[in-house]
Design a protein around this motif. Structure first.
Motif, PDB file in Angstrom:
ATOM      1  N   ASP A  26     -16.556 -32.703  20.073  1.00  0.00           N
ATOM      2  CA  ASP A  26     -16.574 -31.291  19.680  1.00  0.00           C
ATOM      3  C   ASP A  26     -16.400 -30.389  20.897  1.00  0.00           C
ATOM      4  O   ASP A  26     -15.736 -29.351  20.809  1.00  0.00           O
ATOM      5  CB  ASP A  26     -17.900 -30.968  18.976  1.00  0.00           C
ATOM      6  CG  ASP A  26     -17.915 -31.485  17.535  1.00  0.00           C
ATOM      7  OD1 ASP A  26     -16.875 -32.020  17.100  1.00  0.00           O
ATOM      8  OD2 ASP A  26     -18.947 -31.346  16.863  1.00  0.00           O
ATOM      9  N   SER A  27     -16.998 -30.761  22.010  1.00  0.00           N
ATOM     10  CA  SER A  27     -16.892 -29.921  23.215  1.00  0.00           C
ATOM     11  C   SER A  27     -15.458 -29.904  23.734  1.00  0.00           C
ATOM     12  O   SER A  27     -14.969 -28.867  24.213  1.00  0.00           O
ATOM     13  CB  SER A  27     -17.849 -30.419  24.298  1.00  0.00           C
ATOM     14  OG  SER A  27     -17.530 -31.746  24.684  1.00  0.00           O
ATOM     15  N   LYS A  30     -13.518 -27.656  21.401  1.00  0.00           N
ATOM     16  CA  LYS A  30     -13.874 -26.266  21.666  1.00  0.00           C
ATOM     17  C   LYS A  30     -13.168 -25.762  22.923  1.00  0.00           C
ATOM     18  O   LYS A  30     -12.638 -24.642  22.965  1.00  0.00           O
ATOM     19  CB  LYS A  30     -15.382 -26.121  21.822  1.00  0.00           C
ATOM     20  CG  LYS A  30     -15.842 -24.688  22.076  1.00  0.00           C
ATOM     21  CD  LYS A  30     -17.346 -24.618  22.214  1.00  0.00           C
ATOM     22  CE  LYS A  30     -17.794 -23.166  22.443  1.00  0.00           C
ATOM     23  NZ  LYS A  30     -17.155 -22.524  23.597  1.00  0.00           N
ATOM     24  N   ASP A  34     -10.594 -22.652  22.979  1.00  0.00           N
ATOM     25  CA  ASP A  34     -10.862 -21.490  23.831  1.00  0.00           C
ATOM     26  C   ASP A  34      -9.692 -21.224  24.776  1.00  0.00           C
ATOM     27  O   ASP A  34      -9.351 -20.068  25.060  1.00  0.00           O
ATOM     28  CB  ASP A  34     -12.153 -21.706  24.636  1.00  0.00           C
ATOM     29  CG  ASP A  34     -13.392 -21.673  23.744  1.00  0.00           C
ATOM     30  OD1 ASP A  34     -13.285 -21.196  22.605  1.00  0.00           O
ATOM     31  OD2 ASP A  34     -14.460 -22.144  24.203  1.00  0.00           O
ATOM     32  N   LEU A 346     -18.296 -24.958  17.824  1.00  0.00           N
ATOM     33  CA  LEU A 346     -16.895 -25.332  17.608  1.00  0.00           C
ATOM     34  C   LEU A 346     -16.296 -24.497  16.470  1.00  0.00           C
ATOM     35  O   LEU A 346     -15.163 -24.006  16.564  1.00  0.00           O
ATOM     36  CB  LEU A 346     -16.795 -26.825  17.267  1.00  0.00           C
ATOM     37  CG  LEU A 346     -15.398 -27.346  16.874  1.00  0.00           C
ATOM     38  CD1 LEU A 346     -14.405 -27.122  17.996  1.00  0.00           C
ATOM     39  CD2 LEU A 346     -15.475 -28.836  16.508  1.00  0.00           C
ATOM     40  N   SER A 349     -15.530 -21.121  17.649  1.00  0.00           N
ATOM     41  CA  SER A 349     -14.341 -21.154  18.508  1.00  0.00           C
ATOM     42  C   SER A 349     -13.078 -21.183  17.662  1.00  0.00           C
ATOM     43  O   SER A 349     -12.063 -20.547  17.992  1.00  0.00           O
ATOM     44  CB  SER A 349     -14.372 -22.380  19.429  1.00  0.00           C
ATOM     45  OG  SER A 349     -15.250 -22.167  20.495  1.00  0.00           O
ATOM     46  N   ARG A 350     -13.139 -21.941  16.555  1.00  0.00           N
ATOM     47  CA  ARG A 350     -11.986 -21.985  15.643  1.00  0.00           C
ATOM     48  C   ARG A 350     -11.704 -20.586  15.098  1.00  0.00           C
ATOM     49  O   ARG A 350     -10.562 -20.129  15.041  1.00  0.00           O
ATOM     50  CB  ARG A 350     -12.265 -22.933  14.475  1.00  0.00           C
ATOM     51  CG  ARG A 350     -12.272 -24.401  14.823  1.00  0.00           C
ATOM     52  CD  ARG A 350     -12.391 -25.244  13.561  1.00  0.00           C
ATOM     53  NE  ARG A 350     -12.647 -26.637  13.870  1.00  0.00           N
ATOM     54  CZ  ARG A 350     -11.716 -27.507  14.257  1.00  0.00           C
ATOM     55  NH1 ARG A 350     -10.467 -27.105  14.400  1.00  0.00           N
ATOM     56  NH2 ARG A 350     -12.032 -28.764  14.509  1.00  0.00           N
TER      57      ARG A 350
END
Length: 385
Positions: A26-27, A30, A34, A346, A349-350
């Protein structure tokens, strides 16, 4: 069709990566999102986007000019002294072309309206709706209900724009068919056959001039001693007023030859001169037809591909609502998984990336409307049509 061998390895590697994508955390996802959000809002990226939109809008105006250029070509051909049947054929082309031009102009203007509606949808999605979906105080049920309502509206807008998209598709097919008919007319007037006919006429005209020189009454007068070969005025009168001079000589040379022979010679000379006039006119028509068909062929070659890009790309405006709908469906699917801290980050961020992308789309669509509106000729043409 197959992929050239020099590209096969890259193709295989890319397909393998698609079939077996790496499992990103997930990171990592993300971070990638970003980065996209940051990149698309930089002045450089925005400048590139606006340049491409300018090119698209200007391409629409250039295609409009292409319609005018081809119409001018047809008019030039019709006025260039060509065969009557070619004038008729080109008239048919002109009428069909004018119809296609009216359709294109109306579609481009419609694309501006569609871009405006799409811009409003993109702006709304980028600002209000994304903010609503990111609000932690709004329940999951409320978000899903609002997504459902929003998607229904998008479907209505999408259907309203489908006519424009289909219009460009149909116009493209019609223009392809028109080019086929244009080619058929070019093929009908075979360039090599016309060129041979001109060469044949040149020979006939040359032979007639030889015949004419053998019927020179002035030379007969010289031979009889009625006028001298060096008498300048006789040459001048014979050149400027041949009918007058032949008639004059006819009256004085009759003392040396029979009237029947003179009448026969004069009648034949008149006939030969008439043939020369007719053949030279015929040759002029054939020469004009040859030049016109060559121009038609060059014009057809130059027009190829004018509509391929423009019809395809303007047609995509009608698909914007479907794109937003697809993004909404993806967001709705992610709503149920946005529970943990990492997943929630996440998810946001989407949403942030989608907001930035749609904000840029809104700017691009606004720019398209402005640039197309500069083509006042389109609006004026619609009034004339």
């Amino acid at each position: 069709m197959s992929i050239p061998s020099e590209y096969q390895q890259t193709h295989n590697e890319l397909q393998n990566a698609i079939n077996n994508p790496p499992n990103l955390s997930d990171s990592q996802k993300k971070e990638a999102l970003d980065k996209i959000a940051t990149t698309v809002t930089t002045p450089v990226s925005e400048g590139e986007l606006m340049a491409e939109i300018d090119a698209l809008a200007n391409a629409a105006l250039e295609v409009d000019s292409s319609f005018d250029h081809i119409s001018a070509l047809f008019n030039k051909v019709k006025l260039s002294g060509v065969r009557p049947e070619l004038v008729k054929d080109v008239n048919d082309l002109t009428n069909t072309w004018s119809t296609h031009h009216r359709t294109f102009t109306a579609l481009v203007w419609k694309s501006r309206e569609v871009a405006g509606t799409a811009q409003a949808a993109a702006d709304d999605f980028a600002k209000d709706f994304i903010t609503f979906l990111a609000d932690d105080d709004v329940t999951l049920t409320e978000k899903k209900d609002e997504i459902k309502n929003y998607m229904e509206k998008l479907v209505r807008d999408e259907k309203a724009a489908e006519g424009m998209s289909q219009g460009f598709t149909d116009l493209k097919k019609n223009v392809d068919g028109f080019q086929t008919e244009w080619q058929r007319i070019i093929d009908k007037y075979k360039l090599d056959v016309i060129a041979k006919k001109i060469a044949d006429l040149d020979k006939v005209i040359a032979d007639l001039h030889v015949t004419l020189s053998d019927l020179n009454i002035r030379n007969l007068a010289i031979a009889l001693g009625v006028v001298g070969a060096a008498t300048g005025i006789s040459f001048a009168l014979g050149f400027i007023c041949p009918a007058f001079w032949i008639g004059t000589l006819f009256g004085v040379v009759g003392v040396g030859v029979t009237a029947v022979l003179l009448k026969k010679a004069v009648a034949e000379r008149d006939d030969v001169e008439g043939q020369i006039t007719r053949k030279e006119k015929e040759r002029a028509v054939e020469q004009a037809t040859l030049a016109a068909v060559k121009e038609l062929k060059a014009g057809l070659d130059a027009s190829q591909g004018d509509f391929n890009v423009i019809c395809t790309r303007l047609g995509t405006f009608a698909k914007i609502w479907a794109t937003i709908r697809a993004d909404l469906q993806a967001i709705e699917e992610k709503l149920d998984f946005a529970h943990g801290t990492e997943s929630k980050a996440l998810f946001k961020s989407r949403l942030n990336t989608a907001a930035k992308l749609y904000a840029q789309l809104g700017k691009a669509l606004r720019r398209y409307q402005v640039v197309v509106n500069k083509g006042d000729v389109l609006a004026q043409r619609l009034d004339r049509f």
